[in-house]
Design a protein around this motif. Structure first.
Motif, PDB file in Angstrom:
ATOM      1  N   THR A  93      -6.508   2.444  -0.338  1.00 15.34           N
ATOM      2  CA  THR A  93      -7.019   1.271  -1.060  1.00 15.34           C
ATOM      3  C   THR A  93      -6.220   1.102  -2.330  1.00 15.34           C
ATOM      4  OG1 THR A  93      -8.972   0.212  -2.036  1.00 15.34           O
ATOM      5  CG2 THR A  93      -8.782   2.571  -2.342  1.00 15.34           C
ATOM      6  N   TYR A  94      -6.442  -0.046  -3.002  1.00 20.84           N
ATOM      7  CA  TYR A  94      -5.928  -0.211  -4.351  1.00 20.84           C
ATOM      8  C   TYR A  94      -6.780   0.658  -5.269  1.00 20.84           C
ATOM      9  CZ  TYR A  94      -4.461  -2.275  -8.717  1.00 20.84           C
ATOM     10  OH  TYR A  94      -3.969  -2.447  -9.974  1.00 20.84           O
ATOM     11  N   ILE A  95      -6.157   1.229  -6.286  1.00 20.14           N
ATOM     12  CA  ILE A  95      -6.827   2.261  -7.085  1.00 20.14           C
ATOM     13  C   ILE A  95      -8.090   1.779  -7.802  1.00 20.14           C
ATOM     14  CG2 ILE A  95      -5.507   1.936  -9.228  1.00 20.14           C
ATOM     15  CD1 ILE A  95      -5.271   5.162  -9.085  1.00 20.14           C
ATOM     16  N   HIS A 140     -12.523  -4.263   1.970  1.00 20.84           N
ATOM     17  CA  HIS A 140     -11.983  -5.143   3.018  1.00 20.84           C
ATOM     18  C   HIS A 140     -10.493  -5.373   2.744  1.00 20.84           C
ATOM     19  CE1 HIS A 140     -16.121  -5.594   4.193  1.00 20.84           C
ATOM     20  NE2 HIS A 140     -16.430  -6.104   3.021  1.00 20.84           N
ATOM     21  N   LEU A 141      -9.737  -4.284   2.921  1.00 21.81           N
ATOM     22  CA  LEU A 141      -8.333  -4.257   2.509  1.00 21.81           C
ATOM     23  C   LEU A 141      -7.486  -5.209   3.352  1.00 21.81           C
ATOM     24  CD1 LEU A 141      -6.757  -2.502   0.365  1.00 21.81           C
ATOM     25  CD2 LEU A 141      -5.888  -1.240   2.337  1.00 21.81           C
ATOM     26  N   TYR A 142      -6.544  -5.851   2.701  1.00 23.48           N
ATOM     27  CA  TYR A 142      -5.608  -6.807   3.313  1.00 23.48           C
ATOM     28  C   TYR A 142      -6.319  -8.083   3.802  1.00 23.48           C
ATOM     29  CZ  TYR A 142      -2.792  -2.456   3.797  1.00 23.48           C
ATOM     30  OH  TYR A 142      -2.131  -1.271   3.585  1.00 23.48           O
ATOM     31  N   PRO A 322      -3.729   6.544  -4.048  1.00 27.53           N
ATOM     32  CA  PRO A 322      -4.472   7.029  -5.219  1.00 27.53           C
ATOM     33  C   PRO A 322      -4.503   8.558  -5.337  1.00 27.53           C
ATOM     34  CG  PRO A 322      -5.643   5.197  -4.242  1.00 27.53           C
ATOM     35  CD  PRO A 322      -4.476   5.490  -3.331  1.00 27.53           C
ATOM     36  N   HIS A 323      -4.653   9.271  -4.195  1.00 25.57           N
ATOM     37  CA  HIS A 323      -4.798  10.729  -4.322  1.00 25.57           C
ATOM     38  C   HIS A 323      -3.511  11.420  -4.754  1.00 25.57           C
ATOM     39  CE1 HIS A 323      -3.247  10.628  -0.142  1.00 25.57           C
ATOM     40  NE2 HIS A 323      -2.913  11.883  -0.317  1.00 25.57           N
ATOM     41  N   ILE A 342       0.666   5.375   6.117  1.00 28.02           N
ATOM     42  CA  ILE A 342       0.572   3.939   5.807  1.00 28.02           C
ATOM     43  C   ILE A 342       1.398   3.615   4.561  1.00 28.02           C
ATOM     44  CG2 ILE A 342      -0.997   2.116   4.993  1.00 28.02           C
ATOM     45  CD1 ILE A 342      -3.152   3.366   6.842  1.00 28.02           C
ATOM     46  N   HIS A 343       1.226   4.422   3.537  1.00 26.79           N
ATOM     47  CA  HIS A 343       1.924   4.127   2.284  1.00 26.79           C
ATOM     48  C   HIS A 343       3.442   4.288   2.419  1.00 26.79           C
ATOM     49  CE1 HIS A 343      -1.463   3.628  -0.661  1.00 26.79           C
ATOM     50  NE2 HIS A 343      -2.092   3.978   0.446  1.00 26.79           N
ATOM     51  N   ALA A 344       3.880   5.178   3.322  1.00 23.91           N
ATOM     52  CA  ALA A 344       5.323   5.384   3.501  1.00 23.91           C
ATOM     53  C   ALA A 344       5.950   4.294   4.368  1.00 23.91           C
ATOM     54  CB  ALA A 344       5.574   6.754   4.132  1.00 23.91           C
TER      55      ALA A 344
END
Ligand SMILES: *Cc1c(COP(=O)(O)O)cnc(C)c1O
Length: 376
Positions: A93-95, A140-142, A322-323, A342-344
């Motif tokens: 998620t966004y932080i 509700h991401l994206y 975030p983590h 996902i982030h990569a």
């Protein structure tokens, strides 16, 4: 990288130009009224937005982070949460979603997403529940719905509060109901780049709970229910009249603008064919409001450079989870492989109500021409 992209990721000037006459008149109306904080525009917007979302109450506030912070603080003030309680949050998620939890002395517990929906996994929620767990925040991401009957049942069975972060999903549907009306309370952001965006900061809470609504309203206004009487140690988090007046002009076009986003998403889904790239699976194009259109590839940075070279601007949501952020060093040993993948690998293609079908086809064509060479 080209200096000015031919196709911008998000052209806010163009989006707001669609509304410029109405915005100008709304601003004049506020100037002429002589009333700039907590007046008739905020009151009217709160009514109109509550009616749109389908909740009894809407309380305007300063921004999306404060909307979420106010919800959790009000749950503490009304005795439904206590400091130190654990709140399950999506790791992907966004932080801001997570900051709202720690800000209130609650303990965020990040859990992994389902790699097909990219949203918090019901099984991961089940596994993370312990006796200190008191709530679940879904995001509700994206622009895609994170709510499910499974998650609702888990919360009901275990007596957990369910809270929504609806900052990216104004107008998103779940079986005919809107996100933002599916939980005890939802936080909304009207940051300029969101699907419903102000010309500055703005936010709101929606809820059906009268006690929560009154408490949030007081907390957002210095903790005061009555002028100069302070029931809580509150904060100052208000939506101002000018932003409320602008949002009132833009709200009636939201569904239409979301359907233009869906049209662009459908073009990407049907036109992009590249074996190095994974598209969003089961993207639920009838209900999703595509705040972001994410695609995935291990060659993400190379694809990003290739598209930039073709005049197409993209963004990454988000480069570091975030983590793994320095502010949450208590989680530095935590390994969350789905979130980290996902982030990569995530890259966000241009999507907005002002991207044309020709531009979307041009983006798809460039994406299709990219070849991944892991050796480079
Ligand atoms: C934008 C955003 C927020 C914060 O909203 P602001 O108005 O910028 O404070 C919270 N959660 C998510 C998921 C967001 O995208």
């Amino acid at each position: 990288m080209t200096a000015t992209p031919k196709i911008k990721f998000l052209d806010l000037k163009k989006i707001n130009r669609l509304h410029s006459k109405a915005i100008g008149e709304a601003m004049q109306r506020v100037v002429a009224s002589g009333w700039y904080i907590l007046g008739n525009e905020v009151k009217a917007f709160e009514r109109e937005y509550a009616d749109y979302i389908g909740t009894r109450f809407c309380i305007g506030c300063g921004n999306g982070l404060e909307a979420l912070t106010l919800i959790l603080r009000a749950l503490i003030q009304t005795g439904r949460l206590n400091e130190g309680d654990e709140i399950i949050v999506p790791a992907n998620t966004y932080i801001a979603s997570i900051l709202a939890v720690s800000e209130n002395g609650l303990k965020p517990v990040p859990v992994e997403p389902d790699l097909t929906t990219l949203q918090i996994s019901p099984d991961a929620i089940r596994n993370a529940i312990d006796p200190k767990t008191k709530g679940v925040m879904i995001v509700h991401l994206y622009g895609r719905c994170a709510f499910s009957e499974d998650i609702e049942a888990i919360c009901k069975d275990r007596g957990l509060l369910l809270i929504e972060d609806n900052a990216q999903a104004h107008g998103c549907l779940f079986k005919g109901r809107l996100t933002g009306s599916l939980s005890v309370a939802a936080g909304h952001s009207f940051y300029p780049g969101k699907n419903l965006g102000a010309l500055g900061d703005g936010g709101a809470v929606t809820t059906d709970d009268p006690e929560l609504a009154d408490t949030i309203r007081a907390l957002a206004n210095y903790g005061s229910e009555r002028k100069y009487h302070f029931r809580y140690k509150g904060m100052n988090s208000r939506l101002d009249e000018l932003q409320a007046a602008i949002l009132r002009e833009k709200l009636p076009s939201l569904d239409e603008e979301n359907s233009r986003r869906r049209k662009i998403a459908r073009i990407y889904l049907s036109a992009i064919r590249n074996s190095y790239i994974r598209m969003p699976s089961n993207p639920d194009t009838d209900n999703n409001v595509f705040h972001i259109f994410p695609i995935f590839t291990p060659g993400r940075d190379s694809l990003r450079d290739f598209l930039a070279g073709n005049g197409i601007e993209t963004l990454i949501h988000y480069p570091l989870p975030p983590h793994l952020q320095p502010c949450y060093k208590e989680w530095s040993g935590l390994h969350l492989p789905a979130t980290e993948k996902i982030h990569a690998e995530e890259l966000s293609l241009p999507i907005s109500p002002v991207i044309t079908e020709e531009e979307a086809l041009e983006v798809a064509d460039a994406v299709n021409r990219w070849v991944y060479n892991p050796a480079n």
